[in-house]
Design a protein around this motif. Structure first.
Motif, PDB file in Angstrom:
ATOM      1  N   LYS A 350     -47.246  -6.660 -20.441  1.00 36.73           N
ATOM      2  CA  LYS A 350     -47.036  -7.522 -19.052  1.00 36.73           C
ATOM      3  C   LYS A 350     -46.005  -8.646 -19.395  1.00 36.73           C
ATOM      4  CE  LYS A 350     -51.304  -6.956 -16.802  1.00 36.73           C
ATOM      5  NZ  LYS A 350     -52.262  -8.061 -16.181  1.00 36.73           N
ATOM      6  N   MET A 351     -45.291  -8.479 -20.265  1.00 33.44           N
ATOM      7  CA  MET A 351     -44.140  -9.538 -20.756  1.00 33.44           C
ATOM      8  C   MET A 351     -42.814  -8.904 -20.721  1.00 33.44           C
ATOM      9  SD  MET A 351     -44.201 -12.007 -23.820  1.00 33.44           S
ATOM     10  CE  MET A 351     -45.664 -12.607 -23.714  1.00 33.44           C
ATOM     11  N   ALA A 352     -41.821  -9.575 -20.001  1.00 35.18           N
ATOM     12  CA  ALA A 352     -40.512  -9.081 -20.322  1.00 35.18           C
ATOM     13  C   ALA A 352     -39.677 -10.220 -21.023  1.00 35.18           C
ATOM     14  CB  ALA A 352     -39.949  -8.906 -18.837  1.00 35.18           C
ATOM     15  N   VAL A 353     -38.924  -9.881 -21.886  1.00 37.87           N
ATOM     16  CA  VAL A 353     -38.114 -10.923 -22.717  1.00 37.87           C
ATOM     17  C   VAL A 353     -36.599 -10.743 -22.144  1.00 37.87           C
ATOM     18  CG1 VAL A 353     -37.309 -11.832 -24.797  1.00 37.87           C
ATOM     19  CG2 VAL A 353     -39.691 -10.782 -24.642  1.00 37.87           C
ATOM     20  N   ILE A 354     -36.255 -11.789 -21.447  1.00 43.27           N
ATOM     21  CA  ILE A 354     -34.570 -11.331 -20.794  1.00 43.27           C
ATOM     22  C   ILE A 354     -33.788 -12.269 -21.635  1.00 43.27           C
ATOM     23  CG2 ILE A 354     -33.633 -11.601 -18.663  1.00 43.27           C
ATOM     24  CD1 ILE A 354     -36.257 -11.665 -17.456  1.00 43.27           C
ATOM     25  N   THR A 355     -32.603 -11.564 -22.024  1.00 45.64           N
ATOM     26  CA  THR A 355     -31.803 -12.379 -22.802  1.00 45.64           C
ATOM     27  C   THR A 355     -30.385 -12.467 -21.725  1.00 45.64           C
ATOM     28  OG1 THR A 355     -32.607 -11.638 -24.948  1.00 45.64           O
ATOM     29  CG2 THR A 355     -30.294 -12.478 -24.888  1.00 45.64           C
ATOM     30  N   GLY A 356     -30.028 -13.590 -21.540  1.00 49.08           N
ATOM     31  CA  GLY A 356     -28.925 -13.563 -20.347  1.00 49.08           C
ATOM     32  C   GLY A 356     -27.664 -13.360 -20.851  1.00 49.08           C
ATOM     33  N   VAL A 357     -27.214 -12.423 -20.080  1.00 51.20           N
ATOM     34  CA  VAL A 357     -25.767 -12.033 -20.359  1.00 51.20           C
ATOM     35  C   VAL A 357     -24.817 -12.728 -19.246  1.00 51.20           C
ATOM     36  CG1 VAL A 357     -26.488  -9.621 -21.107  1.00 51.20           C
ATOM     37  CG2 VAL A 357     -26.135  -9.953 -18.572  1.00 51.20           C
ATOM     38  N   ASP A 358     -23.267 -12.568 -19.615  1.00 50.75           N
ATOM     39  CA  ASP A 358     -22.463 -13.081 -19.087  1.00 50.75           C
ATOM     40  C   ASP A 358     -22.440 -12.871 -17.500  1.00 50.75           C
ATOM     41  OD1 ASP A 358     -21.778 -14.773 -20.821  1.00 50.75           O
ATOM     42  OD2 ASP A 358     -20.031 -13.782 -21.459  1.00 50.75           O
ATOM     43  N   LYS A 359     -22.511 -11.371 -17.336  1.00 47.07           N
ATOM     44  CA  LYS A 359     -22.109 -10.860 -15.902  1.00 47.07           C
ATOM     45  C   LYS A 359     -23.167  -9.511 -16.094  1.00 47.07           C
ATOM     46  CE  LYS A 359     -18.020 -12.405 -14.189  1.00 47.07           C
ATOM     47  NZ  LYS A 359     -16.707 -12.637 -14.270  1.00 47.07           N
ATOM     48  N   LEU A 360     -23.515  -9.114 -14.617  1.00 43.25           N
ATOM     49  CA  LEU A 360     -23.887  -7.685 -14.507  1.00 43.25           C
ATOM     50  C   LEU A 360     -22.851  -6.932 -14.092  1.00 43.25           C
ATOM     51  CD1 LEU A 360     -27.562  -8.120 -12.873  1.00 43.25           C
ATOM     52  CD2 LEU A 360     -26.930  -7.805 -15.231  1.00 43.25           C
ATOM     53  N   LYS A 361     -22.913  -5.596 -14.146  1.00 37.42           N
ATOM     54  CA  LYS A 361     -21.820  -4.581 -13.745  1.00 37.42           C
ATOM     55  C   LYS A 361     -22.503  -3.747 -12.921  1.00 37.42           C
ATOM     56  CE  LYS A 361     -21.088  -3.533 -18.247  1.00 37.42           C
ATOM     57  NZ  LYS A 361     -21.454  -4.232 -19.434  1.00 37.42           N
ATOM     58  N   SER A 362     -21.616  -3.182 -12.077  1.00 36.02           N
ATOM     59  CA  SER A 362     -22.224  -2.484 -10.963  1.00 36.02           C
ATOM     60  C   SER A 362     -22.745  -1.022 -11.300  1.00 36.02           C
ATOM     61  CB  SER A 362     -20.981  -2.026  -9.829  1.00 36.02           C
ATOM     62  OG  SER A 362     -19.946  -1.564 -10.361  1.00 36.02           O
ATOM     63  N   ALA A 363     -23.503  -0.426 -10.734  1.00 38.46           N
ATOM     64  CA  ALA A 363     -24.010   0.946 -11.151  1.00 38.46           C
ATOM     65  C   ALA A 363     -24.747   1.520  -9.944  1.00 38.46           C
ATOM     66  CB  ALA A 363     -24.963   0.678 -12.584  1.00 38.46           C
ATOM     67  N   PRO A 364     -25.011   2.970 -10.024  1.00 40.40           N
ATOM     68  CA  PRO A 364     -25.978   3.415  -9.012  1.00 40.40           C
ATOM     69  C   PRO A 364     -27.447   3.160  -9.610  1.00 40.40           C
ATOM     70  CG  PRO A 364     -24.716   5.032 -10.001  1.00 40.40           C
ATOM     71  CD  PRO A 364     -24.408   3.861 -10.804  1.00 40.40           C
ATOM     72  N   VAL A 365     -28.122   2.585  -8.666  1.00 40.79           N
ATOM     73  CA  VAL A 365     -29.480   2.046  -8.915  1.00 40.79           C
ATOM     74  C   VAL A 365     -30.399   2.346  -7.894  1.00 40.79           C
ATOM     75  CG1 VAL A 365     -28.888   0.126 -10.677  1.00 40.79           C
ATOM     76  CG2 VAL A 365     -29.317  -0.259  -8.036  1.00 40.79           C
TER      77      VAL A 365
END
Ligand code: EPZ
Length: 427
Positions: A350-365
Motif C-alpha cells: 500500500k506504499m509507493a516510493v516516488i523518486t522525482g525525475v526532472d521531466k516526464l516524457k510522452s508515451a501512449p498510456v
C-alpha cells in the motif's frame, strides 16, 4: 473507445468553474425514490455516471425531465419496481445505493452487485450488516443482491470499517424506518453531509452527519424538494494539482474551501502558493515541486480519490516522496503507466516510493480507472511531447467537460473517438 491527446509543457492559467459533486449526486439521485412527490435537483454534474443513474430511474418508472444541463426534475410517484439489473446501472459502484433507497421505499430491493473502479476486493458486507440490523433479510442469489423485510425498524449499527457506501445505504434505508437508527463509526465525507441535508429538506430527521455518529429518527413520509448539490471536492483538487504540476496560476471557482483543507495543506508543502476566498481558491506555482509524504485516509484525511493526481505531481518533485494508500487495497495500478512516461516509482503493497525525475516524457498510456485517468491527463500536461491517453471514457464518468475545461486553461488537449479515427482514414 475514447482517447485524449495532450501536448504537454504549457503552464495552466486562468479560471475554471467546478461542477456538482459526483459522489453526492450518485447518492442523492437514488434518494429521490423515497419522496412521495417530485424533486428538483440542481447543480448536477454532466457526467456519464449521472446519466446512468437517471436511465435506471426511468426504467424503474420515474419521470425524469432535464430542465437544463445541470437541473433535473424527477417524479418518483409511479415507480413500482424494486428490480435493478446490471444493464440498468452499467456496472457502476453507486448502483448499490438503489438497495438502500428501494428497501426504504418498498421494504424490498433486488439489485445487481455493484461494479465500479477496480481497487482490489470491494466488499459490501457493512452495507448488508446495516440492512440486517434494520430487520431485512439479505440474500445473494443468481448474481443479484436481494434485501426484504416486513417493516424496517431503527437500530444501532457500529461499522467495522469507515465506509462511505455503507453509511449512505444505511441512511437511505433507515430514514423511513420505525424508530431511531444510530450509525457509529460513520463516514464523514462532505457528500454524506450533503445527502443528509437533502433528505432533511424532504422532511427527514437526521442529525450528526459530518461526525462519526449519525442519528436518524424515522419519519412516516418524505415530500419532494428542490436541492442544490455541493461542488465536487475531487474535481477541484484535480485542477489544483494540475496547476501545481504545470507551474501554472489557476483560480478554481464554485468550491467550498473547507472541503479542500487537506489538499491545500499537501499542495502547499510541495511549494504551491494558495490563496483562499469565500467560494474560490487560487493556486500558483513558480518552482519545481518539493517532495512530500502523503497518506490517504477517510475524511477529513487526505482523500484517496486524490491519490493518483498528487502522486503524479510528485513524480517530478525534488527528492523522494512516500505515498501511502490508507483506504483501498490496490490503488496503484496506474503506476505502470507513469513508469512508461519515465517516472521512478516503486510500489510495495500500500506504499509507493516516488523518486522525482526532472521531466516526464510522452508515451501512449491508459486511464485504468477514473482518478487514474485524471492523473494521466496531469502527466500528459507535464510531459514533453504528445501523450495519448486511451480508455479515457473512464474520465467522463466523473469529470464534466474535462477536455473543454483544461483547454480553457490553455492546455493543448483534444478528444478523439474511434469514429474520428475511422473518419480520418476515410479522408
Ligand atoms: C466511495 O466508494 C467513493 N465512491 C469512492 O470514490 C471513494 O474512493 C471511497 O468512497 C472512499 O472515499 C462513491 O462515493 C460512489 P467505501 P465506496 O465503502 O463507498 C472497505 C471515485 O473515484 N469496505 O468508503 O465504495 C473497502 O474495501 C470513487 O470517485 C468494506 O470492507 O468506498 C475500502 O477499503 C472511487 N466493507 C473501505 O472500506 C464494506 O461493506 C472504504 O470503502 C464497504 C467497504
Amino acid at each position: 473507445m475514447v482517447k485524449f491527446v495532450i501536448s504537454g509543457g504549457r503552464p495552466l492559467k486562468g479560471c475554471v468553474k467546478i461542477s456538482g459533486a459526483k459522489n453526492a449526486a450518485v447518492a442523492i439521485l437514488p434518494g429521490v425514490l423515497l419522496a412521495d412527490s417530485p424533486c428538483i435537483i440542481e447543480n448536477l454534474p454532466e457526467i456519464s455516471d449521472v446519466v446512468a443513474i437517471c436511465t435506471a430511474l426511468r426504467e424503474l418508472g420515474a419521470t425524469v425531465r432535464f430542465i437544463d444541463s445541470s437541473t433535473v426534475e424527477i417524479d418518483p410517484t409511479n415507480v413500482n419496481s424494486f428490480y435493478v439489473s446490471k444493464e440498468m446501472t452499467q456496472g457502476m459502484r453507486a448502483s448499490s445505493y438503489f438497495l438502500g433507497a428501494l428497501l426504504g421505499r418498498f421494504n424490498r430491493a433486488r439489485v445487481a452487485p455493484p461494479g465500479g473502479c477496480d481497487f482490489g476486493v470491494r466488499p459490501i458486507d457493512q452495507h448488508i450488516k446495516g440492512f440486517e440490523a434494520l430487520g431485512a433479510k439479505v440474500t445473494i442469489e443468481n448474481g443479484m443482491v436481494e434485501a426484504r423485510s416486513q417493516k424496517l425498524g431503527g437500530c444501532s449499527i457500529y461499522l467495522d470499517v469507515v465506509s462511505v457506501g455503507a453509511t449512505v445505504n444505511i441512511m437511505l434505508a433507515a430514514v423511513k424506518a420505525r424508530g431511531t437508527t444510530i450509525i457509529e463509526n460513520a463516514a464523514r465525507e462532505p457528500h454524506i453531509v450533503d445527502l443528509a441535508n437533502f433528505l432533511n429538506s424532504m422532511g427527514a430527521n437526521i442529525m450528526g452527519a459530518g461526525t462519526n455518529v449519525i442519528k436518524i429518527r424515522g419519519v412516516e413520509s418524505l415530500h419532494g424538494t428542490t436541492y442544490s448539490i455541493i461542488p465536487d471536492q475531487i474535481e477541484a483538487g484535480t485542477y489544483m494539482a494540475a496547476a501545481v504540476a504545470t507551474q501554472g496560476d489557476v483560480t478554481i471557482t464554485n468550491v467550498i474551501p473547507k472541503h479542500l483543507e487537506s489538499i491545500v495543506a499537501k499542495l502547499a508543502e510541495t511549494g504551491a502558493e494558495i490563496e483562499q476566498f469565500d467560494e474560490a481558491v487560487r493556486v500558483k506555482m513558480s518552482v519545481r515541486p518539493r517532495k512530500c509524504n502523503v497518506k490517504t485516509m477517510p475524511h477529513p484525511g487526505f482523500p484517496t480519490d486524490m491519490q493518483p493526481q498528487i502522486a503524479t505531481v510528485l513524480t517530478i518533485a525534488d527528492g523522494t516522496s512516500i505515498v501511502t494508500e490508507g483506504v483501498w487495497d490496490n490503488r496503484f495500478r496506474y503506476v505502470d503507466q507513469l513508469t512508461l512516461m519515465g517516472a521512478s516509482v516503486q510500489v510495495d503493497g500500500k506504499m509507493a516510493v516516488i523518486t522525482g525525475v526532472d521531466k516526464l516524457k510522452s508515451a501512449p498510456v491508459k486511464a485504468v480507472d477514473l482518478r487514474a485517468g485524471a492523473a494521466m491527463i496531469i502527466a500528459g500536461l507535464m510531459a514533453e511531447g504528445t501523450t495519448v491517453v486511451e480508455d479515457s471514457g473512464h474520465i467522463d464518468r466523473g469529470y464534466e467537460r474535462v477536455v473543454e475545461k483544461f483547454a480553457s486553461l490553455g492546455a493543448d488537449i483534444h478528444r478523439e473517438t474511434e469514429n474520428d479515427f475511422i473518419d480520418s482514414l476515410a479522408e
